[in-house]
Design an enzyme around this catalytic site. Sequence first.
Site, short mmCIF file in Angstrom:
data_model
loop_
_atom_site.label_atom_id
_atom_site.label_comp_id
_atom_site.label_asym_id
_atom_site.label_seq_id
_atom_site.Cartn_x
_atom_site.Cartn_y
_atom_site.Cartn_z
N ARG A 171 0.81 -1.24 0.00
CA ARG A 171 0.00 0.00 0.00
C ARG A 171 0.84 1.28 0.00
NH1 ARG A 171 -2.93 -3.23 3.45
NH2 ARG A 171 -4.83 -3.99 2.49
N LYS A 224 2.90 11.32 -11.85
CA LYS A 224 2.10 10.35 -12.60
C LYS A 224 2.92 9.09 -12.75
CE LYS A 224 -0.92 12.99 -15.65
NZ LYS A 224 -1.24 13.24 -17.08
N GLU A 272 10.04 17.74 -25.57
CA GLU A 272 9.33 18.11 -24.33
C GLU A 272 9.89 19.43 -23.76
OE1 GLU A 272 6.65 16.55 -23.14
OE2 GLU A 272 6.77 14.48 -23.88
N LYS A 297 6.94 22.73 -15.02
CA LYS A 297 6.05 21.61 -14.69
C LYS A 297 5.63 21.68 -13.22
CE LYS A 297 4.99 16.80 -15.43
NZ LYS A 297 5.38 15.52 -16.02
N GLU A 301 -4.73 16.88 -12.40
CA GLU A 301 -5.21 17.15 -13.75
C GLU A 301 -6.71 17.36 -13.84
OE1 GLU A 301 -2.89 15.23 -16.86
OE2 GLU A 301 -4.69 15.12 -18.09
N ARG A 356 -3.41 21.53 -15.41
CA ARG A 356 -2.40 20.54 -15.79
C ARG A 356 -2.59 20.04 -17.23
NH1 ARG A 356 0.44 15.81 -12.05
NH2 ARG A 356 1.70 15.00 -13.74
N ASN A 392 -0.50 18.77 -21.92
CA ASN A 392 -0.79 17.86 -23.03
C ASN A 392 -0.72 18.55 -24.38
OD1 ASN A 392 -1.29 15.80 -21.18
ND2 ASN A 392 -3.39 16.49 -20.89
N HIS A 420 -0.25 16.57 -27.51
CA HIS A 420 -0.41 15.15 -27.17
C HIS A 420 -1.66 14.53 -27.79
CE1 HIS A 420 2.88 15.91 -24.52
NE2 HIS A 420 2.82 14.73 -23.95
N HIS A 473 -0.63 11.44 -29.63
CA HIS A 473 -1.04 10.09 -29.20
C HIS A 473 -1.74 9.35 -30.34
CE1 HIS A 473 -1.00 10.97 -24.60
NE2 HIS A 473 0.17 10.60 -25.06
N HIS A 502 7.87 8.37 -28.50
CA HIS A 502 6.82 9.23 -27.94
C HIS A 502 7.10 10.72 -28.25
CE1 HIS A 502 3.92 10.81 -25.05
NE2 HIS A 502 4.90 11.48 -24.48
N1 LIG Z 1 4.88 10.26 -15.87
C1 LIG Z 1 4.82 11.25 -16.73
O1 LIG Z 1 4.41 12.37 -16.40
C2 LIG Z 1 5.33 11.02 -18.12
C3 LIG Z 1 5.57 12.11 -18.98
C4 LIG Z 1 6.11 11.87 -20.24
C5 LIG Z 1 6.40 10.57 -20.63
N2 LIG Z 1 6.13 9.53 -19.78
C6 LIG Z 1 6.44 8.15 -20.17
O2 LIG Z 1 7.83 8.05 -20.40
C7 LIG Z 1 8.06 6.96 -21.29
C8 LIG Z 1 9.10 7.36 -22.29
O3 LIG Z 1 10.29 7.65 -21.59
P1 LIG Z 1 11.73 7.52 -22.23
O4 LIG Z 1 11.71 8.17 -23.56
O5 LIG Z 1 12.68 7.97 -21.20
O6 LIG Z 1 11.83 5.94 -22.53
P2 LIG Z 1 12.71 4.74 -21.95
O7 LIG Z 1 12.66 4.70 -20.49
O8 LIG Z 1 12.23 3.55 -22.69
O9 LIG Z 1 14.19 5.08 -22.40
C9 LIG Z 1 14.51 5.07 -23.76
C10 LIG Z 1 15.70 4.15 -24.06
O10 LIG Z 1 16.90 4.76 -23.58
C11 LIG Z 1 17.64 3.85 -22.78
N3 LIG Z 1 18.37 4.67 -21.81
C12 LIG Z 1 17.86 5.33 -20.75
N4 LIG Z 1 18.79 6.12 -20.19
C13 LIG Z 1 19.93 5.94 -20.90
C14 LIG Z 1 21.23 6.50 -20.82
N5 LIG Z 1 21.53 7.45 -19.96
N6 LIG Z 1 22.16 6.07 -21.72
C15 LIG Z 1 21.85 5.16 -22.67
N7 LIG Z 1 20.63 4.61 -22.80
C16 LIG Z 1 19.68 5.01 -21.94
C17 LIG Z 1 16.63 2.92 -22.20
O11 LIG Z 1 17.19 1.69 -21.86
C18 LIG Z 1 15.64 2.79 -23.37
O12 LIG Z 1 16.09 1.82 -24.26
C19 LIG Z 1 6.72 6.59 -21.90
O13 LIG Z 1 6.29 5.37 -21.32
C20 LIG Z 1 5.81 7.73 -21.46
O14 LIG Z 1 4.46 7.30 -21.27
C21 LIG Z 1 5.63 9.74 -18.55
#
Ligand SMILES: NC(=O)c1ccc[n+]([C@@H]2O[C@H](COP(=O)([O-])OP(=O)(O)OC[C@H]3O[C@@H](n4cnc5c(N)ncnc54)[C@H](O)[C@@H]3O)[C@@H](O)[C@H]2O)c1
Length: 363
Positions: A121, A143, A185, A228, A238, A242, A246, A249, A253, A266
């Site tokens: 929990r 999030k 972003e 942010k 949101e 907030r 988006n 987005h 999306h 993304h």
């Molecule tokens: N929570 C939120 O508010 C929020 C906001 C935006 C995006 N997201 C989420 O984030 C995700 C996308 O994140 P991402 O683009 O970081 O993807 P990811 O975590 O898949 O990382 C991308 C790739 O980079 C590699 N990697 C990470 N750090 C590295 C480093 N320093 N050196 C070499 N390789 C590295 C990872 O292994 C992966 O293969 C999506 O799932 C999206 O929904 C969440």
Amino acid sequence: MEILNVDLKERSYPIYIESGSLNRIGEYLEKNYNGKRAAVITDSIVKNYYSAVVEKSLSDKSFEVELIEMPPGEKFKTLSVVESIYDKLIEKNFSRDSVIISLGGGVVGDLAGFVAATFLRGVKFAQIPTTLIAQADSSVGGKVGVNHRLGKNLIGAFYQPIFVFIDPEVLNTLPPREVDAGMSEVIKYGLIKDESFFGFIEENFEDIRSLNNMQKMEHAILRSCEIKAEVVKIDEKESGLRRILNFGHTIGHAIENLTNYELYLHGEAITLGMIAAGEISRKIKILQSEKFSRLENLLKKLNIKSNLKNSNEENLINAILRDKKVKNGKINLVLLEDIGKTVIRNDIPNNVIIEGFNYILKN
Ligand SMILES: NC(=O)c1ccc[n+]([C@@H]2O[C@H](COP(=O)([O-])OP(=O)(O)OC[C@H]3O[C@@H](n4cnc5c(N)ncnc54)[C@H](O)[C@@H]3O)[C@@H](O)[C@H]2O)c1
């Protein structure tokens, strides 16, 4: 060390930003957590680069560390991976006074945060984001969650960390395409809230993106996190403001969905979505053409090809309607009145949305 406080009353927390600081994570965990056991969740790529330095720093401060590895990538952001991590935590007798630390990009951060929010929990959670998307965006705001086979991020929670620890140096090992996805972003934060920050990115684009000037990259990450944090402080869950985060987005999306989450990262889909939203804003005459040109010129430097030839207009509208941000069949679009000023509209006719989409196909 830059310290930014995310002000959320009893859930407030600091974000630390400093290049080359990763080997001091132990010191900062000690400042923010008085237990002894830490589970570090990471993916197999990030593990190879950074787990040893993190483990050493934590054990130097006498933390007992368990490293839990997941496979890399969006397709592993699932409940079955979450379950396999619960198994390990239970087998190793992790209790409520332990801390879960995410070491990785947005996938690891969202998934580890969901584990922390739900295991026993809720246990304490800290983030060490290692992609630009994660450092400038996803690690802030609470999030957390995973994907369902019928859609992205459909299962999750709002769960704030106890702190976020950002070392921009780790971006040096990130593939350039992933850096660009993160730049998208960063540019978004200028577009929605701060024209002078947008101007800073315009002027320093190559220095930042090429990682040749870490001070400028630190500033870009810090200002993105600040914006942010300001938005999340006013609307943590949101229900209003907030939603401006988006920007780009809704169409972004839909593009991800239409291309089966395979063609674009993304951030790349969001870049295209922001150009389409900018064009719609221009078309309905709330955004001056010259402002739209600034938006388009900067985003086009990210060099994203639009290979969306197979999509038809009906598919686009249907994909948009499947988005969880659509309310009562009305498409809520975040649009721009100026660089740094958004407006949310739900009265944009479908044909205008399609024109915005067609603009990115043609250009
Ligand atoms: N929570 C939120 O508010 C929020 C906001 C935006 C995006 N997201 C989420 O984030 C995700 C996308 O994140 P991402 O683009 O970081 O993807 P990811 O975590 O898949 O990382 C991308 C790739 O980079 C590699 N990697 C990470 N750090 C590295 C480093 N320093 N050196 C070499 N390789 C590295 C990872 O292994 C992966 O293969 C999506 O799932 C999206 O929904 C969440």
